[in-house]
Design a protein around this motif. Structure first.
Motif, PDB file in Angstrom:
ATOM      1  N   ASN B 317       0.811  -1.211   0.000  1.00 52.43           N
ATOM      2  CA  ASN B 317       0.000   0.000   0.000  1.00 52.43           C
ATOM      3  C   ASN B 317       0.844   1.260   0.000  1.00 52.43           C
ATOM      4  OD1 ASN B 317       0.164   1.221   2.944  1.00 52.43           O
ATOM      5  ND2 ASN B 317       0.183  -1.004   3.143  1.00 52.43           N
ATOM      6  N   GLY B 318       0.238   2.346  -0.456  1.00 51.80           N
ATOM      7  CA  GLY B 318       0.952   3.613  -0.573  1.00 51.80           C
ATOM      8  C   GLY B 318       1.146   4.308   0.756  1.00 51.80           C
ATOM      9  N   ALA B 319       0.271   4.024   1.739  1.00 51.73           N
ATOM     10  CA  ALA B 319       0.359   4.710   3.033  1.00 51.73           C
ATOM     11  C   ALA B 319       1.675   4.388   3.736  1.00 51.73           C
ATOM     12  CB  ALA B 319      -0.825   4.301   3.910  1.00 51.73           C
ATOM     13  N   MET B 320       2.073   3.123   3.709  1.00 56.96           N
ATOM     14  CA  MET B 320       3.322   2.744   4.384  1.00 56.96           C
ATOM     15  C   MET B 320       4.526   3.398   3.704  1.00 56.96           C
ATOM     16  SD  MET B 320       3.712  -1.228   3.170  1.00 56.96           S
ATOM     17  CE  MET B 320       4.549  -1.646   1.625  1.00 56.96           C
ATOM     18  N   ILE B 321       4.412   3.598   2.393  1.00 56.47           N
ATOM     19  CA  ILE B 321       5.502   4.243   1.653  1.00 56.47           C
ATOM     20  C   ILE B 321       5.568   5.728   2.035  1.00 56.47           C
ATOM     21  CG2 ILE B 321       6.391   4.773  -0.675  1.00 56.47           C
ATOM     22  CD1 ILE B 321       6.425   1.739   0.251  1.00 56.47           C
ATOM     23  N   ALA B 322       4.383   6.326   2.227  1.00 56.62           N
ATOM     24  CA  ALA B 322       4.338   7.724   2.646  1.00 56.62           C
ATOM     25  C   ALA B 322       4.936   7.895   4.044  1.00 56.62           C
ATOM     26  CB  ALA B 322       2.895   8.228   2.606  1.00 56.62           C
ATOM     27  N   VAL B 323       4.650   6.958   4.955  1.00 53.95           N
ATOM     28  CA  VAL B 323       5.195   7.045   6.318  1.00 53.95           C
ATOM     29  C   VAL B 323       6.715   6.948   6.293  1.00 53.95           C
ATOM     30  CG1 VAL B 323       5.190   6.082   8.649  1.00 53.95           C
ATOM     31  CG2 VAL B 323       3.156   5.913   7.250  1.00 53.95           C
ATOM     32  N   ALA B 324       7.228   5.941   5.597  1.00 50.53           N
ATOM     33  CA  ALA B 324       8.685   5.800   5.492  1.00 50.53           C
ATOM     34  C   ALA B 324       9.260   7.046   4.817  1.00 50.53           C
ATOM     35  CB  ALA B 324       9.036   4.540   4.704  1.00 50.53           C
ATOM     36  N   GLY B 325       8.546   7.559   3.817  1.00 46.66           N
ATOM     37  CA  GLY B 325       8.984   8.769   3.106  1.00 46.66           C
ATOM     38  C   GLY B 325       9.056   9.973   4.027  1.00 46.66           C
ATOM     39  N   TYR B 326       8.125  10.052   4.948  1.00 47.05           N
ATOM     40  CA  TYR B 326       8.103  11.160   5.907  1.00 47.05           C
ATOM     41  C   TYR B 326       9.412  11.198   6.715  1.00 47.05           C
ATOM     42  CZ  TYR B 326       6.814  13.709  10.181  1.00 47.05           C
ATOM     43  OH  TYR B 326       6.793  14.570  11.244  1.00 47.05           O
ATOM     44  N   TYR B 327       9.866  10.013   7.184  1.00 50.88           N
ATOM     45  CA  TYR B 327      11.099   9.978   7.972  1.00 50.88           C
ATOM     46  C   TYR B 327      12.332  10.223   7.106  1.00 50.88           C
ATOM     47  CZ  TYR B 327       8.209   8.712  11.873  1.00 50.88           C
ATOM     48  OH  TYR B 327       7.258   8.758  12.850  1.00 50.88           O
ATOM     49  N   HIS B 328      12.277   9.780   5.854  1.00 51.94           N
ATOM     50  CA  HIS B 328      13.373  10.109   4.930  1.00 51.94           C
ATOM     51  C   HIS B 328      13.429  11.624   4.733  1.00 51.94           C
ATOM     52  CE1 HIS B 328      14.721   6.220   2.903  1.00 51.94           C
ATOM     53  NE2 HIS B 328      13.885   5.840   3.848  1.00 51.94           N
ATOM     54  N   TYR B 329      12.257  12.235   4.646  1.00 47.25           N
ATOM     55  CA  TYR B 329      12.186  13.690   4.439  1.00 47.25           C
ATOM     56  C   TYR B 329      12.803  14.427   5.634  1.00 47.25           C
ATOM     57  CZ  TYR B 329      10.361  18.357   3.618  1.00 47.25           C
ATOM     58  OH  TYR B 329      10.266  19.704   3.426  1.00 47.25           O
ATOM     59  N   LEU B 330      12.462  13.973   6.836  1.00 45.91           N
ATOM     60  CA  LEU B 330      12.974  14.634   8.045  1.00 45.91           C
ATOM     61  C   LEU B 330      14.495  14.576   8.123  1.00 45.91           C
ATOM     62  CD1 LEU B 330      10.515  13.544  10.891  1.00 45.91           C
ATOM     63  CD2 LEU B 330      10.495  15.661   9.551  1.00 45.91           C
ATOM     64  N   THR B 331      15.057  13.468   7.636  1.00 42.75           N
ATOM     65  CA  THR B 331      16.517  13.331   7.688  1.00 42.75           C
ATOM     66  C   THR B 331      17.166  13.822   6.389  1.00 42.75           C
ATOM     67  OG1 THR B 331      16.291  11.057   6.920  1.00 42.75           O
ATOM     68  CG2 THR B 331      16.509  11.368   9.273  1.00 42.75           C
ATOM     69  N   GLN B 332      16.359  14.439   5.549  1.00 48.96           N
ATOM     70  CA  GLN B 332      16.833  14.948   4.245  1.00 48.96           C
ATOM     71  C   GLN B 332      17.512  13.866   3.425  1.00 48.96           C
ATOM     72  OE1 GLN B 332      19.122  18.490   5.305  1.00 48.96           O
ATOM     73  NE2 GLN B 332      17.257  19.702   5.071  1.00 48.96           N
ATOM     74  N   ASP B 333      16.992  12.661   3.562  1.00 51.30           N
ATOM     75  CA  ASP B 333      17.517  11.535   2.812  1.00 51.30           C
ATOM     76  C   ASP B 333      16.764  11.480   1.471  1.00 51.30           C
ATOM     77  OD1 ASP B 333      18.589   9.176   1.957  1.00 51.30           O
ATOM     78  OD2 ASP B 333      17.666   7.926   3.507  1.00 51.30           O
ATOM     79  N   TYR B 334      17.120  12.393   0.576  1.00 48.69           N
ATOM     80  CA  TYR B 334      16.418  12.493  -0.704  1.00 48.69           C
ATOM     81  C   TYR B 334      17.045  11.559  -1.739  1.00 48.69           C
ATOM     82  CZ  TYR B 334      15.078  16.994   1.425  1.00 48.69           C
ATOM     83  OH  TYR B 334      14.637  17.962   2.275  1.00 48.69           O
ATOM     84  N   ALA B 335      16.209  11.098  -2.669  1.00 47.30           N
ATOM     85  CA  ALA B 335      16.716  10.240  -3.742  1.00 47.30           C
ATOM     86  C   ALA B 335      17.227  11.119  -4.887  1.00 47.30           C
ATOM     87  CB  ALA B 335      15.602   9.333  -4.250  1.00 47.30           C
ATOM     88  N   PRO B 336      18.264  10.655  -5.593  1.00 43.46           N
ATOM     89  CA  PRO B 336      18.744  11.404  -6.756  1.00 43.46           C
ATOM     90  C   PRO B 336      17.739  11.313  -7.913  1.00 43.46           C
ATOM     91  CG  PRO B 336      19.859   9.295  -6.616  1.00 43.46           C
ATOM     92  CD  PRO B 336      19.007   9.403  -5.390  1.00 43.46           C
ATOM     93  N   TRP B 337      17.841  12.242  -8.857  1.00 41.10           N
ATOM     94  CA  TRP B 337      16.894  12.227  -9.986  1.00 41.10           C
ATOM     95  C   TRP B 337      17.128  11.049 -10.915  1.00 41.10           C
ATOM     96  CZ3 TRP B 337      12.771  14.583  -8.944  1.00 41.10           C
ATOM     97  CH2 TRP B 337      12.770  15.782  -8.221  1.00 41.10           C
ATOM     98  N   ASP B 338      18.281  10.406 -10.780  1.00 41.70           N
ATOM     99  CA  ASP B 338      18.495   9.221 -11.638  1.00 41.70           C
ATOM    100  C   ASP B 338      18.140   7.922 -10.885  1.00 41.70           C
ATOM    101  OD1 ASP B 338      20.573   9.087  -9.865  1.00 41.70           O
ATOM    102  OD2 ASP B 338      22.159   8.920 -11.370  1.00 41.70           O
ATOM    103  N   LEU B 339      17.320   8.048  -9.857  1.00 45.92           N
ATOM    104  CA  LEU B 339      16.860   6.860  -9.109  1.00 45.92           C
ATOM    105  C   LEU B 339      16.319   5.821 -10.086  1.00 45.92           C
ATOM    106  CD1 LEU B 339      16.073   5.641  -6.227  1.00 45.92           C
ATOM    107  CD2 LEU B 339      13.795   6.544  -6.678  1.00 45.92           C
ATOM    108  N   ASN B 340      16.767   4.577  -9.911  1.00 42.30           N
ATOM    109  CA  ASN B 340      16.308   3.515 -10.800  1.00 42.30           C
ATOM    110  C   ASN B 340      15.578   2.441  -9.996  1.00 42.30           C
ATOM    111  OD1 ASN B 340      15.925   2.150 -13.165  1.00 42.30           O
ATOM    112  ND2 ASN B 340      18.103   2.030 -13.677  1.00 42.30           N
ATOM    113  N   ALA B 341      14.788   1.640 -10.674  1.00 49.76           N
ATOM    114  CA  ALA B 341      14.139   0.498 -10.033  1.00 49.76           C
ATOM    115  C   ALA B 341      15.193  -0.566  -9.741  1.00 49.76           C
ATOM    116  CB  ALA B 341      13.064  -0.065 -10.946  1.00 49.76           C
TER     117      ALA B 341
END
Lengths: 156, 348
Positions: B317-341
């Protein structure tokens, strides 16, 4: 070529995989055919051990394809473990990139290969595993290609 | 990496994250405010398409995601009454999963984040499952032990803090969910296997068959479910050859008992080793009632805090991804624009 061997335990099947693994080289494609519980996992793990795979070889059923760093007779290769159990159409085998792995620096082990029949190389080695439960497993090796006869005869 | 929660920032402006998940069966998007408040959660399931085939068919999966993604995201934003300009970041699953399905989500999220001029947050699907617990349980605190059980994975993970974890054990062959799927198929019960096995097991005797429990070498926290799967198949084959009819419900109940028993025993061992004060359950198989009941008992006996997400947050589900994303955001753990699967991504 037809070779017929027997195994009376998962340990024996694993040991057979190890013997076979030592004879493999880059470019080899092996198909493992047999029902659930026939011993495909044990055989694959034996092959991985012989090829010096360091990680645990887990089931590729969920992800279809798992690659490992390996070493075949002193040469670094990739061991590509595939499981096409969940596929239902031949086109899907192409979509997930089965054919892209038939390369000189790769050894491919394919479980449930039937669906990809049309894209398999001609010199594939087919291992058919029969028997279930407490029965002995009969493992037959079959290939259209003569080079497998030379490589396997008397070495297993 | 410690999380510095900037309370003043949070107070000044809400942190709203859009989470996108396309790794396998589901196309899902969710909008989450300040890490706790789920403003919308849309799941467009393909399970019905797949039931016809008895499993996920990757080509079908990626096609369906392409068809659904934009609509699912638009619906999630609309329901949340949020515009792209209100978002702080967009989180997306980049692995593990089927490459075609993952790419649809990653490419879509990248385009949306770049277009909106906000950070892209790359989330490991497995981490996402565990983080579902932070949404369902606001009291949850580190350190914690997580038992992650799904169709593709069986992991025991110790979390010291956000982003700081150690994998203590994992399956050496089949995942628990995969074993459930395969046996459900052999018993002609349906897909996905877990819920069908569970339903059949309700009417069966869990002691009818003594299927093996692979504990591996003493002290090991790894799992192995290939042996029990083979044992069940062998039982079925032997009965068939002798012309004996087995009660499907008994097989299902005994098999489920063996799987849950191993999961629980390994979890107890991990709790003893880590002295973790908190235990969380995650992944698709976390919806299993027997597993939840057993772990609840274990937690009481061991005096640890135990929590698990509601069934909707156990599926992909997308909600769990949003939660994990929230903590990545707080730690400024951003993905590069060339992020790949990364189809084979694991918990490192």
């Amino acid at each position: 070529m037809n070779i017929r061997l027997e195994s009376s335990s998962p340990e024996e099947t694993h040991a057979l995989g190890t013997k076979l693994g030592k004879l493999l080289q880059g470019g080899d494609v092996l198909c493992l055919i047999g029902d659930l519980g026939a011993g495909k996992t044990a055989l694959a793990k034996g092959i991985g051990e012989a090829l010096n795979v360091q990680e645990p070889m887990t089931s590729p059923t969920f992800t279809f394809i798992i690659e490992y760093q390996a070493n075949a007779q002193g040469t670094p290769v990739r061991l590509v473990h595939m499981d096409l159990y969940r596929l239902n159409h031949p086109e899907e085998a192409e979509v997930i990139g089965v054919g892209e792995n038939f390369q000189e620096d790769r050894i491919c082990l394919i479980e449930w290969p039937e669906i990809a029949e049309d894209i398999l190389p001609e010199d594939v080695l087919e291992l058919r595993m029969e028997g279930s439960g407490e029965e002995k497993r009969v493992i037959t090796f079959h290939s259209q290609s003569a080079h497998w006869t030379e490589r396997l005869d008397g070495n297993l | 990496m410690d999380v510095v929660v900037k309370d003043n920032v949070a107070l000044e402006k809400d942190i709203v994250i859009l989470g996108i998940e396309t790794s396998c069966d589901e196309t899902s998007a969710a909008v989450l405010r300040n890490g706790r408040e789920l403003l919308s959660h849309i799941i467009s399931s393909q399970v019905k398409t797949h039931q016809k085939f008895g499993g996920v068919v990757p080509e079908v999966a990626s096609r369906e995601h392409i068809l659904h993604l934009q609509g699912v995201v638009e619906e999630a934003l609309k329901e949340a009454k949020i515009d792209f300009k209100d978002l702080a970041g967009i989180a997306v699953t980049y692995g593990p999963g089927l490459v075609g399905s993952l790419l649809v989500g990653v490419a879509g999220a990248k385009a949306m984040a770049y277009g909106a001029g906000i950070p892209l947050l790359g989330i490991n699907h497995l981490e996402g499952h565990i983080y579902a617990n932070f949404l369902s349980d606001p009291e949850l605190k580190f350190p914690l032990l997580a038992l992650l059980v799904s169709g593709g994975h069986t992991h025991l993970v110790y979390f010291e803090n956000h982003g700081q974890y150690e994998v203590l054990g994992r399956t050496r062959d089949d995942a628990a969910g995969e074993a459930l799927d395969k046996i459900a198929r052999a018993l002609d019960l349906g897909y996905p296997g877990g819920p069908y096995i569970e339903k059949a097991a309700l009417k069966g005797d869990p002691q009818a068959f003594d299927f093996p429990r692979a504990m591996l070498e003493p002290g090991s926290l790894d799992f192995s479910f290939s042996g029990v799967k083979s044992a069940v198949l062998n039982t079925l084959n032997t009965a068939r050859m002798k012309g004996i009819t087995l009660k499907v419900e008994d097989v299902a109940a005994s098999f489920q008992e063996a799987i849950v028993d191993v999961l629980v025993r390994k979890t107890i061992l991990a709790l003893e080793k880590t002295k973790a004060p908190t235990l969380v359950l995650a992944g698709g198989v976390a919806a299993n009632t027997l597993l939840r009941e057993r772990l609840t008992e274990v937690a009481q006996e061991q005096g640890v805090y135990f929590t698990y997400p509601p069934p909707v947050l156990c599926t992909d589900n997308g909600a769990m991804i949003a939660v994990a994303g929230y903590y990545h955001y707080l730690t400024q753990d951003y993905a590069p624009w060339d992020l790949n699967a990364v189809p084979g991504l694991n918990l490192a």
